[in-house]
Structure formats: structure tokens, C-alpha cells
Design an enzyme around this catalytic site. Structure first.
Site, PDB file in Angstrom:
ATOM      1  N   LYS A  69      12.772  -8.263  -4.278  1.00  0.00           N
ATOM      2  CA  LYS A  69      13.945  -7.375  -4.238  1.00  0.00           C
ATOM      3  C   LYS A  69      15.206  -8.073  -3.725  1.00  0.00           C
ATOM      4  O   LYS A  69      16.304  -7.783  -4.176  1.00  0.00           O
ATOM      5  CB  LYS A  69      13.632  -6.128  -3.405  1.00  0.00           C
ATOM      6  N   TYR A 221       0.861   4.363  -1.517  1.00  0.00           N
ATOM      7  CA  TYR A 221       0.044   5.382  -2.176  1.00  0.00           C
ATOM      8  C   TYR A 221      -1.270   4.750  -2.615  1.00  0.00           C
ATOM      9  O   TYR A 221      -1.276   3.707  -3.268  1.00  0.00           O
ATOM     10  CB  TYR A 221       0.767   5.952  -3.406  1.00  0.00           C
TER      11      TYR A 221
END
Ligand code: NDP
Length: 274
Positions: A69, A221
């Protein structure tokens, strides 16, 4: 008019387990958009080259994940406000002239999930943010814009948390420490933005940080409850939320930036939960 087969991808390393292609497939079906969306594995030392190659082959945009990123932000020639504040990008938009714009939708994704999907209040709350990597950095400014009472950043490497508190200090009430510097404080909302849960590891947090009405959120998740959420439930958190909603919400925002249409997120979250 957009091309019939506009091409997008999520780039990262590793990338095998990404749910993004599935999410974008449902978004495209739902909105009647025609596009292809793949997974793109970039060698650790060849991120820029892999992006350029995808762009040269006609790619329209990329989602960016671990560990690129920061590099994505630096590669772009234009940056939206969220990316500039975070100095990191999870979305790249390629213009027809070849310009690359960096955006960061992680913060919007987290806020939408917390406030709209789970109806959890941020204003006036005491928030503990665990982690000081790309994900934590991207959500600090959006969280502070909701005027919590205080945002405390705690990280395994304390210096990184302290540097973030200093960097974002102008934007609101913010403090930082290592795990041993929490001094018996309690919090209303604890957000785990570390990657510890990915490796099945629990961050060294005392259960005493959980207030009577504490809500715990793990950005990770997994099909089963993460170790952090299991710990939270065991120690009295009144609500435990995983990162699936954030994943879908940040993807929806990227989709909007690329296609100008905002997909419905609730049906997608429900479909993926099944
Ligand atoms: P980074 O690699 O940039 O940062 C990782 C962070 O986790 C660092 O602060 C690191 O601490 C900390 N950490 C790692 N292992 C441990 C451990 N065992 N104990 C304590 N702290 C640990 O990753 P990102 O910030 O980009 O991502 C973090 C997580 O958030 C990832 O798991 C990612 O999957 C998830 N994520 C989810 C999103 C969603 O939409 N649901 C969106 C973005 C990210 P240190 O600084 O000391 O190394």
C-alpha cells in the site's frame, strides 16, 4: 462510455486467499457492469513493474493489499485526500492518458461498516486502535473525523504508534503507547488493525481494557471467529464484529471510484457469509 471488458485486479503478495474477485463479480452483476477482475501476485521486489505491465495491457485500475500500500501511494502521480493523509493507497485508478491516481478507501469502509451496518457510535467514545501498519494508518483520520472522546493507538513496536499519534495529533484527541503502557484504562470500542489474528496469535492485551459496554472489532475476517474476537467474547464484550463488512464496504467505495456507481453492500455481505 466505458469499455465492454474493462479489466481490474487486486495486487498483493500473498494473494491466493483474496475474496475481492468474488466481491467484484457480485457488484458487477448487481449493477449490470461488464468487467473482469483478477488476482495479481507481485514479486516483493517488482511491484512497480507488475503495476506498469497490467496498465500497459489495458488495465483500468487496481486494488492494493499487503504489503504494497505504501509503494502504491508513492508510485501514483495524483492522490486523493484519504490517501495523502494515510500516505498509503488501497486503490489505483488509471486514466486514459496513463496517469495513476491513488485513493484509500479502507477508512470509509471501516466507518460505513461500524456506523451503518452495525449501528455502533464513534462520537464521544473511547477508542483503542491496535496496530500501526497500513490498515491502522488508513483509518486514523476517518475515525478522528467522527470526534471520538479519545483515540489511543497501541502497537507491539511502540515507536510506530507514537509516531502516528504525533503525525495525526492536529486532527483530534489522540495518544499512543506499547501494550505495557495502557495503565488500567478502559475503552468503549476496540479495533484490532494488527495482523496478529491472521496468524492465530492474540495481541498481549489485558482483559481490563474492556469496559462494561465494550464493542470489539477485528479487521481480519476468517470463516471462524478470530482469536481476538474469541478473547473479546470471553471477557465480556457486548458485541464482536469481524472484518468482512469492512472488506465489502472498502471494495464498494473502490467500485464507485472506478465505475461511478455505488453497489448495494448488504446483499453481498450476506451472500459471502453463507
Ligand atoms: P501491516 O503488515 O502493515 O501491519 C501489521 C501490524 O500488525 C503491525 O502494527 C504489527 O506490529 C502488528 N502485528 C503483527 N503481528 C503481530 C503480533 N503477533 N502481535 C502484535 N502485533 C502484531 O498490515 P496492515 O496494517 O496492512 O493489515 C493489518 C491487518 O488488517 C491484516 O491482517 C489485513 O488482512 C487486515 N485488513 C483488513 C481489511 C478489511 O477490509 N477487513 C482492510 C485492510 C487490512 P509491528 O509494528 O510491531 O510489526
Amino acid at each position: 462510455m466505458t469499455n465492454m471488458t474493462d479489466s481490474y485486479a487486486v495486487i498483493g503478495n500473498p494473494i491466493k486467499h483474496s475474496l475481492s474477485p468474488e466481491i467484484f463479480k457480485i457488484f458487477a452483476q448487481q449493477t449490470g457492469q461488464s468487467l473482469v477482475y483478477q488476482k495479481l501476485l507481485a514479486p516483493f521486489d517488482l511491484f512497480n513493474e507488475t503495476v506498469k505491465d497490467f496498465q500497459d495491457k489495458g488495465g483500468k485500475g487496481l486494488n492494493v493489499t499487503l504489503p504494497f500500500k505504501g509503494q502504491a501511494f508513492r508510485l501514483a502521480t495524483q492522490h486523493n485526500d484519504a490517501a495523502r493523509l494515510a500516505q498509503s493507497a488501497n486503490t489505483l485508478i488509471f486514466s486514459p492518458q496513463g496517469e495513476i491516481t491513488a485513493a484509500n478507501t479502507d477508512g470509509v469502509g471501516l466507518i460505513h461498516d461500524i456506523e451503518n451496518n452495525h449501528l455502533v457510535k464513534i462520537k464521544d467514545q473511547r477508542i483503542l486502535l491496535i496496530g500501526a501498519g497500513g490498515a491502522a494508518t488508513g483509518v486514523i483520520a476517518p475515525l478522528l473525523s467522527k470526534t471520538p472522546k479519545n483515540l489511543h493507538i497501541v502497537n507491539r513496536t511502540a515507536e510506530k504508534a507514537l509516531a502516528l499519534a504525533q503525525r495525526f495529533g492536529q486532527l483530534g484527541e489522540i495518544s499512543a503507547s506499547g501494550f505495557d503502557g495502557l495503565n488500567g484504562e478502559t475503552f468503549d470500542l476496540i479495533i484490532n488493525a494488527s495482523s496478529a489474528s491472521l496468524y492465530g496469535e492474540m495481541v498481549p492485551l489485558s482483559p481490563s481494557v474492556i469496559s462494561a459496554h465494550c464493542i470489539c472489532y477485528d479487521m481480519v475476517y476468517l470463516p471462524e471467529a478470530t482469536v481476538f474476537l474469541q478473547w473479546a467474547q470471553k471477557n465480556g464484550a457486548i458485541q464482536c464484529i469481524d472484518g468482512l463488512g469492512m472488506l465489502v464496504e472498502q471494495a464498494a467505495e473502490s467500485f464507485y471510484l472506478w465505475r461511478g456507481i455505488r453497489p448495494e453492500t448488504q446483499p453481498v455481505i450476506q451472500q459471502l457469509r453463507k
